[in-house]
Design an enzyme around this catalytic site. Structure first.
Site, mmCIF file in Angstrom:
data_model
loop_
_atom_site.group_PDB
_atom_site.id
_atom_site.type_symbol
_atom_site.label_atom_id
_atom_site.label_comp_id
_atom_site.label_asym_id
_atom_site.label_seq_id
_atom_site.Cartn_x
_atom_site.Cartn_y
_atom_site.Cartn_z
ATOM 1 N N ASP A 78 0.822 -1.212 0.000
ATOM 2 C CA ASP A 78 0.000 0.000 0.000
ATOM 3 C C ASP A 78 0.854 1.259 0.000
ATOM 4 O O ASP A 78 0.523 2.252 -0.660
ATOM 5 C CB ASP A 78 -0.896 0.033 1.245
ATOM 6 N N ASP A 120 -1.573 -5.071 4.123
ATOM 7 C CA ASP A 120 -2.940 -4.603 4.296
ATOM 8 C C ASP A 120 -4.041 -5.491 3.716
ATOM 9 O O ASP A 120 -4.931 -5.936 4.425
ATOM 10 C CB ASP A 120 -3.063 -3.197 3.708
ATOM 11 N N LYS A 121 -4.039 -5.717 2.410
ATOM 12 C CA LYS A 121 -5.132 -6.472 1.799
ATOM 13 C C LYS A 121 -4.769 -7.938 1.618
ATOM 14 O O LYS A 121 -5.639 -8.767 1.313
ATOM 15 C CB LYS A 121 -5.506 -5.864 0.438
ATOM 16 N N CYS A 197 4.457 -2.011 8.528
ATOM 17 C CA CYS A 197 4.702 -0.705 9.161
ATOM 18 C C CYS A 197 4.497 -0.790 10.681
ATOM 19 O O CYS A 197 3.584 -1.453 11.161
ATOM 20 C CB CYS A 197 3.787 0.345 8.564
ATOM 21 N N GLU A 446 -7.249 4.790 -1.190
ATOM 22 C CA GLU A 446 -7.107 5.477 0.092
ATOM 23 C C GLU A 446 -6.845 6.967 -0.124
ATOM 24 O O GLU A 446 -6.072 7.346 -0.995
ATOM 25 C CB GLU A 446 -5.947 4.884 0.897
ATOM 26 N N SER A 472 -6.242 5.210 5.234
ATOM 27 C CA SER A 472 -5.256 4.269 5.741
ATOM 28 C C SER A 472 -5.479 4.062 7.232
ATOM 29 O O SER A 472 -5.988 4.943 7.933
ATOM 30 C CB SER A 472 -3.848 4.819 5.500
#
Length: 556
Positions: A78, A120-121, A197, A446, A472
């Protein structure tokens, strides 16, 4: 075992021969065949560690009496896809991953799965795939990065920083609050190691929620990527899945309404990402659980905010891990959780939690001493969002929970970024970014960077950003996303005009505009030309509203 359906007798000699061509023996082919789904690539720093972890997963499977069979899937970053057309592909990638898993499992009659992802996804995509094929599965993530350290002038109030500070600092650089030298230092020091992150963005949120639902081994979600325990978690996950195959414990035995509600309450307690709404609704769909966005909102109110992690506080995933991680926060909130559900350990949640404790109540608060009394996610309704909208009270300053201002309209993300950089947004404005929904974007990009620029300009609580797109997990300030229906579907946001008065009340769950939308509809409104092709063409035609989890239906 499923795999033996196409492995026994002379009629299936061709299958055995093909496996033997890859070096497998008769003895290996009689054991449970475990798919090892590896989202490793060199691009995404959260996934670099997965190559070594996969080796340990395979060793765990062998040790437990299974045969591992590795295959790959995508894992887009992302952060690298942010604020350009690449972001349109990130949420659609979730469905790609689920489809990859379904295709490989069903084509080869695999008996079980270990799913390796971090970001993320990728995490929800893997969970969707596992639920869809419903064979014994364990998820294991690659772990968060270690945070950078900055003790002076830290905007989060602690001593740690993470990747999200860089975008936030662009606004500070633009407005003259920091120098180019200071900005360059952040670029080179905010992300010191590989891993997802270091703050509680969507990646770490979904890893924590996978553990909260019982799909990952207890205590594994927050282990840093560079710690030796990460490789131990990989081995143990491989070992555990063989036991699940023997006991025939499947994902839909683990993920049900109770565990979904548990995960949503944990999301509130840790201050998790707004993207959890999309993903938990999609997970409920694949788990065959009837669960709505309003069910999410009601459940989210049932747990207070207990852990103040960046962007909603000064702590990072490292602090959370050292305090005890997901099991520690779940132990603090046992009174609002279902404890009798089975997990991927083969034991109940209650049995799993007996082995953990909260090691730092400054990081993980007791439930009777919360960081905030409100939960991490709120669902809003009103004439601007009749089908719902999503915000994150834990990341919004208290003074901005109630906000009224005049609309400043931008038709897409790039126009908004250009306008903010040109200082066209001022205190008291409501920034409207539309045509960014699942179909309008397409892909529901996003609006992370716009919000970060405003926070860096010290406008985070003085301006509110609203959109039919999403944000986000690292965003903070005053923001509302997932406004439905989206502009592309003729939602009210399509008919807003510059200067319209918009009011948001986070605590009461209201988002309203002083607009007669029926009259505006009769007058009409133009839509930008936004033609697409390739995968996004198919995605736009098939994806559901964000209020339904932006799913692509897989059954009648």
């Amino acid at each position: 075992m499923r795999s033996q359906d196409i492995m026994q007798g002379p009629e299936w000699a061709n299958v055995r021969a093909l496996y033997k061509a890859g070096g497998f023996t008769d003895a290996e082919l009689k054991k449970p065949l475990i798919g090892v789904v590896n989202a490793f690539n060199d691009i995404c720093p959260g996934h670099v560690v997965l190559k070594d972890m996969t080796k340990r997963v395979k060793e765990g499977i062998y040790a437990a009496g299974g045969t591992p069979l590795e295959f790959g899937t995508i894992g887009a970053c992302d952060g690298i896809a942010m604020a350009h057309d690449g972001m349109k592909y990130i949420l659609p990638g979730r469905e790609d991953i689920a489809n990859d898993i379904e295709t490989m499992v069903q084509a080869h009659r695999l008996d079980g799965l270990v799913l390796l992802g971090s970001c993320d996804k990728i995490v929800p995509g893997m969970l969707l795939g596992a639920l869809r094929v419903n064979i014994p599965s364990v998820f294991v993530n690659g772990g968060p990065a270690l945070p950078g350290r900055m003790k002076q002038n830290n905007p989060y109030g602690g001593e740690y920083i993470d990747h999200s500070i860089i975008q936030q600092s662009e606004g500070a650089l633009k407005s003259g609050k920091i120098t180019q030298k200071e900005f360059d230092w952040l670029e080179n020091n905010a992300v010191p190691t590989i891993g997802s992150c270091a703050m509680l963005g969507t990646a770490n949120t979904m890893c924590c929620l996978a553990e909260a639902m019982g799909m990952a081994l207890p205590g594994t979600a927050a282990i840093p990527a560079v710690y030796s325990q990460r490789m131990q978690a990989a081995f143990n996950s491989g070992y555990a899945v063989v036991d699940l195959v023997k006991k025939d414990i499947k994902p839909r035995d683990v993920v049900n309404r109770k565990t979904i509600e548990n995960a949503i309450r944990v999301n509130s307690a840790i201050g998790g990402s707004t993207n959890a709404v999309l993903h938990m609704l999609a997970i409920a769909y694949e788990a065959r659980v009837d669960f709505t966005i309003d069910d999410f909102g009601k459940t989210a109110l049932e747990a207070p905010h207990l852990v103040a992690m960046i962007p909603a506080g000064a702590y990072t995933l490292l602090d959370f891990y050292e305090a005890g991680g997901v099991p520690a926060v779940m132990k603090e909130m046992q009174s609002v959780l279902y404890l009798d559900n089975v997990t991927c350990t083969g034991k109940t949640l209650k049995e799993n939690l007996e082995h953990f404790e909260n090691r730092n109540r400054d990081v993980i608060h007791a439930i009777d001493n919360p960081v905030h009394k409100w939960g991490g996610i709120a669902i809003l309704h009103g004439n601007l969002a009749p089908e719902g909208a999503v915000t994150k009270p834990s990341a919004i300053p208290a003074e901005a929970h109630k906000f009224t201002g005049k609309a400043v309209i931008f038709e897409n993300e790039q126009d908004a970024l250009d306008g903010i950089r040109a200082l066209k947004v001022h205190e008291g404005d409501v920034v409207v970014i539309r045509n960014a929904g699942p179909r309008g974007g397409p892909g529901m990009p996003e609006q992370y960077k716009a919000m970060k620029l405003l926070v860096g300009m010290n406008l985070g609580s003085k301006v509110c950003v609203i959109t039919d797109g999403r944000f986000s997990g690292s965003n903070n300030g005053c923001f509302v996303g997932h406004i439905t229906p989206e502009a592309y579907d003729d939602g009210p946001i399509k008919y807003l005009r510059n200067g319209d008065e918009i009011s948001i009340d986070v605590d009461k769950g209201i988002i309203e505009a002083k607009v007669d939308f029926e009259a505006r509809r009769k007058e009409g409104a133009s839509m930008p030309d936004n033609k697409v092709e390739g995968y996004l063409y198919h995605y736009r035609r098939n994806v559901a509203s964000s209020s339904l989890g932006a799913i692509i239906k897989t059954r009648d």
